[in-house]
Design an enzyme around this catalytic site. Structure first.
Site, short mmCIF file in Angstrom:
data_model
loop_
_atom_site.label_atom_id
_atom_site.label_comp_id
_atom_site.label_asym_id
_atom_site.label_seq_id
_atom_site.Cartn_x
_atom_site.Cartn_y
_atom_site.Cartn_z
N ASP A 8 0.87 -1.17 0.00
CA ASP A 8 0.00 0.00 0.00
C ASP A 8 0.91 1.23 0.00
O ASP A 8 2.14 1.11 -0.14
CB ASP A 8 -1.01 -0.03 1.17
CG ASP A 8 -0.34 0.14 2.53
OD1 ASP A 8 0.90 0.25 2.59
OD2 ASP A 8 -1.07 0.18 3.53
N HIS A 9 0.32 2.42 0.18
CA HIS A 9 1.12 3.65 0.15
C HIS A 9 2.16 3.67 1.26
O HIS A 9 3.27 4.17 1.07
CB HIS A 9 0.20 4.88 0.26
CG HIS A 9 -0.76 4.78 1.40
ND1 HIS A 9 -1.90 4.00 1.34
CD2 HIS A 9 -0.73 5.33 2.64
CE1 HIS A 9 -2.54 4.09 2.50
NE2 HIS A 9 -1.85 4.89 3.31
N CYS A 65 3.12 -3.20 4.02
CA CYS A 65 2.23 -2.09 4.39
C CYS A 65 2.96 -1.27 5.45
O CYS A 65 4.19 -1.29 5.51
CB CYS A 65 0.86 -2.60 4.84
SG CYS A 65 0.88 -3.74 6.23
N GLY A 66 2.23 -0.54 6.29
CA GLY A 66 2.91 0.28 7.30
C GLY A 66 3.61 -0.58 8.34
O GLY A 66 4.75 -0.31 8.73
N THR A 67 2.91 -1.62 8.79
CA THR A 67 3.44 -2.48 9.85
C THR A 67 3.74 -3.90 9.41
O THR A 67 4.40 -4.65 10.14
CB THR A 67 2.39 -2.60 10.98
OG1 THR A 67 1.17 -3.08 10.36
CG2 THR A 67 2.13 -1.26 11.64
N GLY A 68 3.18 -4.31 8.29
CA GLY A 68 3.24 -5.72 7.86
C GLY A 68 2.09 -6.53 8.44
O GLY A 68 1.91 -7.70 8.08
N GLY A 70 -1.48 -5.75 8.64
CA GLY A 70 -2.70 -5.84 7.84
C GLY A 70 -2.52 -6.78 6.66
O GLY A 70 -3.40 -7.60 6.35
N MET A 71 -1.37 -6.69 6.00
CA MET A 71 -1.09 -7.56 4.86
C MET A 71 -1.12 -9.03 5.29
O MET A 71 -1.65 -9.89 4.57
CB MET A 71 0.28 -7.24 4.26
CG MET A 71 0.34 -5.94 3.47
SD MET A 71 -0.71 -6.03 2.00
CE MET A 71 -0.05 -4.67 1.02
N HIS A 98 11.01 -23.38 10.10
CA HIS A 98 10.00 -24.08 10.92
C HIS A 98 8.58 -23.94 10.36
O HIS A 98 7.79 -24.87 10.49
CB HIS A 98 10.01 -23.54 12.35
CG HIS A 98 11.21 -23.99 13.14
ND1 HIS A 98 11.32 -23.84 14.50
CD2 HIS A 98 12.38 -24.58 12.73
CE1 HIS A 98 12.48 -24.32 14.91
NE2 HIS A 98 13.15 -24.77 13.86
N ARG A 132 9.65 -32.90 11.86
CA ARG A 132 8.55 -32.63 12.79
C ARG A 132 7.78 -31.37 12.41
O ARG A 132 6.60 -31.23 12.70
CB ARG A 132 9.05 -32.56 14.23
CG ARG A 132 9.92 -31.36 14.55
CD ARG A 132 10.46 -31.44 15.97
NE ARG A 132 11.10 -30.20 16.40
CZ ARG A 132 12.32 -29.82 16.04
NH1 ARG A 132 13.04 -30.57 15.22
NH2 ARG A 132 12.83 -28.69 16.51
N HIS A 133 8.47 -30.46 11.72
CA HIS A 133 7.80 -29.22 11.30
C HIS A 133 6.80 -29.48 10.18
O HIS A 133 5.78 -28.81 10.09
CB HIS A 133 8.83 -28.16 10.90
CG HIS A 133 9.78 -27.85 12.01
ND1 HIS A 133 9.37 -27.26 13.18
CD2 HIS A 133 11.10 -28.10 12.14
CE1 HIS A 133 10.40 -27.15 13.99
NE2 HIS A 133 11.47 -27.65 13.39
#
Ligand code: RB5
Length: 150
Positions: A8-9, A65-68, A70-71, A98, A132-133
């Protein structure tokens, strides 16, 4: 490996730096927007990019995005997507080894370019450990089968 990218912007400037990094290393990517000087909703751009991962056109996505956050929320609404917001190198490594992350989300307002590029490098280069992962990833698929309602 084919990567879908979108922002986003608030993630646009960081995305520009990441796209240059991918281009310099000849890593195949397709960007689903947004462009410069737009104000958009991250939801629409995450959806567009991830639809193209789910269709098989791309193997993985990098969304900014601004924080990661919302995406990641949007991307994780899609079956088979394991989107992981990463703000540090250790998380980036673990998200691959993992969690078999197939979608990295980053925050343009929380990460300087040099740190983001190191996270991208690690996320691209780290292999999934399996073992196991893999059993845990299989359980995630079962949770999806049981709980996703069309
Ligand atoms: C946009 O202002 C901001 O809310 C968005 O980029 C993102 O950080 C949401 O998670």
């Amino acid at each position: 490996m084919k990567i879908a990218t979108a922002s986003d912007h608030a993630g646009y400037d960081l995305k520009k730096g990441i796209l240059s990094y991918l281009a310099e290393r000849k890593i195949d990517f397709e960007d689903y927007g947004c462009g410069p000087d737009e104000r958009v909703d991250y939801v629409d751009y995450a959806e567009k990019a991830i639809q193209n991962v789910c269709s098989g056109r791309h193997d993985r996505a990098i969304l900014i995005c601004g924080t990661g956050l919302g995406m990641a929320i949007v991307a994780n609404k899609f079956k088979g997507i394991r989107a992981t917001p990463c703000c540090d190198e250790y998380s980036a490594e673990m998200s691959r080894s993992h969690n078999d992350s197939n979608c990295l989300t980053l925050g343009g307002r929380v990460l300087p370019l040099d740190e983001a590029l190191e996270i991208v490098r690690i996320w691209l280069e780290t292999e999934f450990e399996g073992g196991r992962h893999l059993e845990r990833i299989d359980k995630i698929h079962k949770v999806e089968e049981k709980n996703f309602r069309p």
